[in-house]
Design an enzyme around this catalytic site. Structure first.
Site, mmCIF file in Angstrom:
data_model
loop_
_atom_site.group_PDB
_atom_site.id
_atom_site.type_symbol
_atom_site.label_atom_id
_atom_site.label_comp_id
_atom_site.label_asym_id
_atom_site.label_seq_id
_atom_site.Cartn_x
_atom_site.Cartn_y
_atom_site.Cartn_z
ATOM 1 C CG HIS A 58 -0.386 0.040 2.531
ATOM 2 N ND1 HIS A 58 0.359 -0.995 3.062
ATOM 3 C CD2 HIS A 58 -0.428 0.992 3.509
ATOM 4 C CE1 HIS A 58 0.739 -0.681 4.299
ATOM 5 N NE2 HIS A 58 0.279 0.518 4.576
ATOM 6 C CG HIS A 74 -0.045 4.274 4.829
ATOM 7 N ND1 HIS A 74 -0.707 3.582 5.813
ATOM 8 C CD2 HIS A 74 -0.968 5.146 4.311
ATOM 9 C CE1 HIS A 74 -1.959 4.002 5.892
ATOM 10 N NE2 HIS A 74 -2.145 4.942 4.997
ATOM 11 C CG ASP A 76 4.801 3.206 7.636
ATOM 12 O OD1 ASP A 76 3.903 3.439 6.797
ATOM 13 O OD2 ASP A 76 4.601 2.515 8.654
ATOM 14 C CG HIS A 77 4.131 0.114 4.365
ATOM 15 N ND1 HIS A 77 4.028 -1.223 4.638
ATOM 16 C CD2 HIS A 77 3.681 0.754 5.480
ATOM 17 C CE1 HIS A 77 3.536 -1.390 5.860
ATOM 18 N NE2 HIS A 77 3.318 -0.201 6.389
ATOM 19 C CG HIS A 101 -4.079 -0.011 6.871
ATOM 20 N ND1 HIS A 101 -4.157 0.496 8.148
ATOM 21 C CD2 HIS A 101 -2.861 0.350 6.392
ATOM 22 C CE1 HIS A 101 -3.039 1.139 8.426
ATOM 23 N NE2 HIS A 101 -2.244 1.073 7.378
ATOM 24 C CG ASP A 143 0.623 -1.558 7.915
ATOM 25 O OD1 ASP A 143 1.553 -2.358 8.130
ATOM 26 O OD2 ASP A 143 0.773 -0.321 7.942
ATOM 27 C CG HIS A 173 3.983 -1.792 11.591
ATOM 28 N ND1 HIS A 173 4.775 -0.687 11.745
ATOM 29 C CD2 HIS A 173 3.245 -1.581 10.479
ATOM 30 C CE1 HIS A 173 4.525 0.184 10.768
ATOM 31 N NE2 HIS A 173 3.597 -0.346 9.986
#
Length: 242
Positions: free
Chosen positions: A55, A57, A59-60, A113, A132, A170
């Site tokens: 996805h 985001h 942090d990905h 998400h 996530d 995570h």
């Protein structure tokens, strides 16, 4: 077998390197940053050829640009989020597949998400990268989707074989366990797992990967009996401070 290496980054992210020794191919799954990932691959003599994003985001996908610049890797990501994923070269969705050497992953749409979230299931290897969507004893926050979508998404993932190893993005397990025991205080399997998680974290050890069998026995979101029950549990977790 597909070899999977954990690269801990930021405060609680896991980036994964998936390597096929026969072909020499290596894929990076959800690189939050680049430097530790490139270093981990270099230390093993692995050539990064692909990036698989679940996805959009940051942090990905934050490491995409630097990894592409260093390796020329092809970035694959969700079709519905293509305009938000840096350097994307291939878009995929439900029913498509990706390969690392001879290892084939089925792409599964799991919106909730984020609106276009996908997962990669290497079914012959019993390996799942859910991003996530699914965590140990938890699920992702509903930033762009609904409880109904999450209920359906978790159902798709839990339909995979129970022995499937889950490589989520995570290290949320300890906080998830603390919430889970408030939902199912009489679940002895959950109590035992929570205690083991506390032991591992006290020793500085990771709790990921885990199996879908673990989740079937202990995850309150997977075990929710209805969309309404999942929604109530997700709201309670969002406000949980235990």
């Amino acid at each position: 077998m597909l070899e999977v290496l954990r690269v801990p980054v930021l405060s609680d992210n896991y980036v994964w390197l998936a390597h096929d020794a026969a072909s020499g191919e290596t894929a990076v799954i959800d690189p939050a940053v680049a430097a530790p990932v490139l270093a981990a691959a270099d230390a093993r003599g692995w050539k990064i050829t692909q990036i698989l994003n679940t996805h959009w985001h940051p942090d990905h996908v934050g490491g995409n640009a630097e990894i592409v610049a260093a390796t020329g890797a092809l970035v694959t990501g969700p079709r519905q989020e293509a305009d938000r994923i840096p350097h994307i070269g291939r878009t995929v969705g439900e029913g498509d597949s990706v390969q690392i050497g001879a290892h084939r992953a089925r792409v599964i749409d799991v919106p909730a998400h984020t609106a276009g979230h996908i997962a990669y299931a290497f079914e012959d290897d019993a390996v799942l990268f859910p991003g996530d969507t699914l965590f140990a004893m938890g699920c992702g926050r509903l930033f762009e989707g609904t409880a109904g979508q999450m209920h359906e998404a978790l159902g798709k993932l839990m339909a995979l074989p129970a022995r499937t190893q889950v490589f989520c993005a995570h290290e949320y397990t300890q906080s998830n366990a603390r919430f889970a025991v408030t939902v199912e205080p009489d679940n002895t399997a959950l109590q035992a797992r929570a205690a083991e998680v506390d032991r591992l974290r006290a020793a500085g050890q990771p709790t990921v990967p885990f199996t879908l069998a673990d989740e079937a026995a202990t995850n309150p979101f997977v075990r929710a009996g209805s969309v309404e029950e999942l929604a109530a549990r997700r709201t309670a977790k969002d406000n949980f401070r235990g």
